[in-house]
Enzyme design. Sequence first.
Site, PDB file in Angstrom:
ATOM      1  N   SER A  82      27.675  67.111  39.238  1.00  0.00           N
ATOM      2  CA  SER A  82      26.650  66.692  38.221  1.00  0.00           C
ATOM      3  C   SER A  82      25.450  67.161  38.522  1.00  0.00           C
ATOM      4  CB  SER A  82      26.784  65.117  37.931  1.00  0.00           C
ATOM      5  OG  SER A  82      26.509  64.663  36.983  1.00  0.00           O
ATOM      6  N   HIS A 235      34.641  62.271  34.838  1.00  0.00           N
ATOM      7  CA  HIS A 235      33.475  62.835  35.654  1.00  0.00           C
ATOM      8  C   HIS A 235      33.193  62.898  37.363  1.00  0.00           C
ATOM      9  CE1 HIS A 235      29.798  64.660  35.694  1.00  0.00           C
ATOM     10  NE2 HIS A 235      28.704  63.643  36.109  1.00  0.00           N
TER      11      HIS A 235
END
Length: 258
Positions: A82, A235
């Site tokens: 991320s 994610h």
Amino acid sequence: MNFASTGQGEAVLLIHGLFGNLDNLKGLGQVLEANHQVIRVDVPNHGLSEHWQTMDYPSLAKAMVALLDELALERVHIVGHSMGGKIAMATALAYPERIISLVAADIAPVAYKPRHDAVFAALESLPLEGHTDRRFALAHLLAGGIDEPTAQFLLKNLQRTDTGFRWKMNLTGLKSCYPNIIGWPNQKHETQQVFNGPSLFIRGGDSNYVTAEHRDEIMRQFPAAQAKTLEGCGHWLHAQKPAVFNRIVSEFIDKHSV
């Protein structure tokens, strides 16, 4: 910058995402340290690292290279999730001679729209003084619309004091720098930087962080990029499917070891 170093061999630098710390990729580090020196960092404004009022990717890339210099490491593999993936990409683009290979986990080299407004609102509104029960903090975040896995992750940033809690992370600094964190300085730039080294982009099949529309920007900035999708996870792919994620990353790094 606070860091932990384990193992021996060709070095790998692991960089966590927003609101995280150096323990986020510890599982991957434990796999890699069998053959590599593994350096896990607390990104500035996180964990035990220094607090910055101005935080952007050129500055963060410079800080990563300064750490490599401090550790006398000429070249490393670099892995980030991320925001950490963006830091890894920025470092590879600005200092390609220092990076052997790059792995970016569920992030693309593009600017994103804000998606953490509810998180910042819940964190900022949490009363820290006079409360010493984490269950109160958890209930507050859940009431603010944060799902329980994310809330538990965020609460790892709480540290007890004599009168309640405090945040380990620099919450004020992160919020003020959030436009830089979701932005990307290298996108469609006339003097766009390019990293020609081995690059692997791993995305979660249920995540919307890396989509087909990002392919052109990925290939423009990372011409040698490969891509893999981990089906059945979002994610947090390194936490949801750790065995598969760790194997893919370790095999990629071993393949490109010098």
